[in-house]
Design an enzyme around this catalytic site. Structure first.
Site, PDB file in Angstrom:
ATOM      1  N   HIS A 206      33.887  86.595 -33.836  1.00  9.43           N
ATOM      2  CA  HIS A 206      34.831  87.393 -34.604  1.00  9.43           C
ATOM      3  C   HIS A 206      36.112  87.672 -33.837  1.00  9.43           C
ATOM      4  O   HIS A 206      37.167  87.889 -34.441  1.00  9.43           O
ATOM      5  CB  HIS A 206      34.172  88.702 -35.040  1.00  9.43           C
ATOM      6  CG  HIS A 206      33.263  88.529 -36.214  1.00  9.43           C
ATOM      7  ND1 HIS A 206      33.136  89.479 -37.206  1.00  9.43           N
ATOM      8  CD2 HIS A 206      32.443  87.516 -36.567  1.00  9.43           C
ATOM      9  CE1 HIS A 206      32.266  89.053 -38.116  1.00  9.43           C
ATOM     10  NE2 HIS A 206      31.836  87.867 -37.744  1.00  9.43           N
TER      11      HIS A 206
ATOM     12  N   HIS B 159      24.762  80.763 -37.620  1.00 13.55           N
ATOM     13  CA  HIS B 159      23.737  81.437 -38.409  1.00 13.55           C
ATOM     14  C   HIS B 159      22.324  81.004 -38.026  1.00 13.55           C
ATOM     15  O   HIS B 159      21.357  81.457 -38.636  1.00 13.55           O
ATOM     16  CB  HIS B 159      23.990  81.204 -39.896  1.00 13.55           C
ATOM     17  CG  HIS B 159      25.176  81.952 -40.411  1.00 13.55           C
ATOM     18  ND1 HIS B 159      25.578  81.916 -41.729  1.00 13.55           N
ATOM     19  CD2 HIS B 159      26.062  82.764 -39.790  1.00 13.55           C
ATOM     20  CE1 HIS B 159      26.649  82.668 -41.885  1.00 13.55           C
ATOM     21  NE2 HIS B 159      26.966  83.192 -40.717  1.00 13.55           N
TER      22      HIS B 159
END
Length: 734
Positions: free
Chosen positions: A100, A262
């Site tokens: 992020h 993920h």
């Protein structure tokens, strides 16, 4: 990454206003995009702080990276009572933090990325998409405290992300230090919205505007529930492709990054974040000491953690690198469902997969895997699907693709490879690093004698090319530099290559003959990159001489010519200026007022307000202004202070020649007594008489005794721009 946000209805479980009730501007309006009067321009972006004598590359070289790895590994596997680790390992949380942080980068303007450390400062530290990442950074504080200035926060965070991946079984591609410490947020245009998760950045059929990459304010990428919370995987694929393209990634890199990321960790949505999370860090209470999102559901941590409102785990091995994400993607049929917090996500059809996924904190509890709308995009999109299936069938290709894409994600904003520090730097040169080859001979360019340089200057000035042509060519080469991601600049001489040689801003009809002339004059021991700059310097000297100033314009050789083979036109297209106020150029695609775009370009060129002012005034005197716009002198090509003198002369009054509210407005300077039109100028010119601070600088240079100082200051600012980006010669350059 793992946790995302949504556009849910506000609630009040803690008696606090929801993010939708707290305008973005109330948290921190640091975008600098307000379109108010030019008298209120924010020039603070141009202030360049003086650095001390600290030598970061030298200090970083003293860090034992093996010892640092052991210290970080200890953090990853030591669960803390104040924020217990999911699955007993902080690796997924650290990976999400780094992802992020790095994922703020966008190729349109080079803003964002890990080097800027934006996640440590408002407003990015308070984005809904970054919920609870304040805990990840705090976990690393003991390591940062131990090493102090020897490793910057940005370098440490990226290093920790690599260690997290390594500790979970992935062989990373490499690591480079070299990101200086940052103590305040860079000023970035995050979009027009005034509230989290608002969406005013699209036009047409969900077409994203400007340099923006994220799909909504407060997101890193796209909404995980689907576009504007509509759980449509195919529509989501369109947004994913657009966003990741704007970040500099192709389809294969995109599938590898999301699928690989993920593979780890989980989402947290056991309860509604709008009801059970306190204020974000930027507006949290003083005693929170930088923490935000105080949890109000149960204990607020571990199994009671609330982050995005999505809830579930993708794989059966959430702390181990493998390709189980893609196996699950194709093994099950998926149905849309609601998370406990009421957000759209996807579960295996008919109860398949039940009991295959571990609980993050209770070993006696098992779950079925849970996917997001953005995950299902890789199954339904006709271009993503074969890539995802190949990664399922060939895990070694996935590992290679993810490792390379992760390296690109975490290093893309560092600029040329010459800035990379440390023993873990990969030997391979990558095209997105804008590689410049080493010189053919070690004495190349640096062997030029003063007499040879002087002779070359004379030859250039006798070539028939005008002062304006030579100056504009040198400016077209050097002014591509972007300090946001250290790309561009005169080194490489890419002004002679595609796509730069064909950019509208560079006026190819003028540029190409100048380049041809310089190539014909070029001796074998100087690069075209150097010769283009030397031509500009010779022209400035000649213009100063015409004004009565004998000034030696500095010229430092050593630039190397890049090749077309290592210059990807698509990758370099992002550097094309949509506006350049220094040349009074503006394309039809440019947004915002011209004077604001001028300030943004000056900021990218690391210019102070005085440097910006003297450069623009000097360039106008030299005849640099598209179609003569802003050239407020009767003697273009002479380095006078006429631009400032005539701009401030009360003999002239300025009237709009076009709609004055237009971003492309032009104005006429008329003689007050005769009404005759004497000058034409644009917004980027008139702002130097309108804005109080810029007018003060214009008055400084318009005074009767100002010309010697004006010429000296112009040459100093010119020399600064000509040398931006020459990292191989001077890595400490900022």
């Amino acid at each position: 990454m793992a946790d995302r946000s949504h556009d849910a209805a506000p609630g009040g479980g803690l008696g606090l206003p929801s993010p939708h009730e707290r305008p973005y501007s109330a948290i921190l309006d640091s975008r600098g995009t307000s379109e108010d009067s030019s008298r209120h321009l924010d020039l603070s972006v141009l202030q360049w702080p003086a650095s001390d004598d600290f030598d970061y590359p030298k200090a970083f070289a003293e860090v034992d990276l093996d010892a640092l790895a052991r210290d970080v590994d200890a953090v990853l596997t030591t669960s803390q009572d104040w924020w217990p680790a999911d699955f007993g390992h902080y690796g997924p949380l650290i990976v999400r933090m780094v992802w992020h942080c790095a994922g703020t980068y966008r190729i349109g303007d080079g803003r964002g990325g890990p080097s800027a450390s934006l996640q440590r400062f408002a407003p990015v530290d308070s984005w809904p998409d970054n919920r609870n990442l304040d805990k990840a950074r705090r976990l690393l504080w003991p390591v940062k405290k131990k090493y102090g200035r020897r490793i910057s926060w940005a370098d440490l965070m990226v290093f920790a992300g690599n260690r997290a991946l390594e500790s979970m079984g992935l062989r990373t591609f490499g690591y480079a230090g070299g990101r200086d410490e940052v103590y305040q947020a860079d000023r970035v245009d995050w979009g027009p919205e005034q509230a989290w998760m608002a969406d005013e950045r699209h036009t047409g059929v969900h077409d994203l505007n400007g340099p923006l990459a994220a799909d909504q304010l407060g997101l890193i990428y796209v909404n995980p529930e689907g576009p504007n919370t509509v759980p449509d995987p195919l529509m989501s694929a369109r947004d994913i492709r657009d966003t990741f393209r704007r970040m500099g990634f192709n389809d294969e890199e995109t599938v590898a990054l999301i699928g690989g990321g993920h593979t780890f960790g989980k989402t947290h949505g056991v309860a509604d974040p709008e009801r059970y999370l306190g204020p974000e860090p930027a507006v949290a209470d003083l005693e929170q000491q930088g923490f935000g999102w105080q949890g109000g559901h149960g204990t607020g941590q571990a199994g009671d953690t609330v982050t995005s409102g999505l809830d579930g785990t993708w794989t059966q091995t959430p702390t181990t690198w493998d390709n189980s994400y893609f196996r699950n993607l194709f093994q099950y049929e998926w149905d849309v469902a609601l998370s406990p917090a009421g957000l759209w996500q996807w579960v295996p059809r008919g109860g398949a997969g039940a009991g295959t996924v571990p609980d993050a904190h209770d070993p006696a509890v098992r779950h079925a895997p849970t996917f997001l709308t953005t995950d299902l995009a890789f199954r339904v999109d006709p271009d993503y699907e074969p890539i995802a299936r190949r990664f399922m069938e060939h895990p070694e290709q996935l590992a290679e693709a993810f490792a390379r894409a992760w390296f690109k994600l975490t290093h893309i904003d560092m600029g040329p490879r010459e800035r990379y520090l440390g023993p873990l730097v990969p030997q391979e040169h990558l095209v997105w690093q804008d590689p410049v080859p080493p010189p053919v001979r070690t004495e190349f360019s640096t062997s030029l004698t003063l007499d040879e340089i002087t002779q070359l200057k004379h030859q250039i000035l006798r070539s028939g090319r005008t002062i304006a042509d030579l100056v504009s060519t040198a400016w077209a080469s050097a002014s591509t530099y972007r300090n946001s991601d250290r790309r561009g600049g005169s080194n490489g001489g890419r002004v002679r290559l595609e796509p730069q040689r064909s950019w509208e801003a560079n006026d190819p009809e003028t540029l190409h003959p100048v380049l041809q002339t310089l190539e014909e004059l070029r001796p074998p021991n100087i690069s075209m990159a150097d010769l283009v700059v030397l031509g500009g310097c010779a022209a400035v000297e000649a213009a100063a001489r015409k004004a009565g100033h004998e000034i030696d314009v500095p010229f430092t050789p050593g630039r190397i010519d890049a090749s077309q083979a290592w210059t990807d036109p698509q990758w370099f297209a992002a550097l094309e200026p949509l506006a350049d106020g220094f040349r009074n150029y503006r394309s039809r695609r440019a947004q915002h007022l011209s004077e604001r775009l001028l300030i943004d370009r000056a900021s990218q060129l690391t210019l102070s307000a005085p440097e910006m002012t003297v450069l623009l005034g000097g360039l106008r005197a030299l005849g640099i202004g598209r179609d003569g716009l802003g050239v407020l002198t009767a003697t273009p090509g002479v380095l006078t202070n006429d631009f400032f003198v005539n701009l401030l002369d009360m003999r002239y009054h300025w009237t709009p020649a076009t709609e004055k509210s237009s971003s492309e407005a032009t104005f006429e300077g008329r003689d007050r007594s005769t009404g005759e039109v004497c000058w034409r100028a644009g917004r980027a010119d008139l702002v130097f008489g309108s804005n109080p601070e810029l007018r003060a600088l214009s008055e400084l240079y318009a005074a009767d005794d100002a010309e010697p100082n004006f010429a000296r200051d112009f040459v100093a600012a010119w020399d600064k721009v000509m040398n931006l980006g020459r990292w191989a010669q001077n890595r400490s350059e900022r």
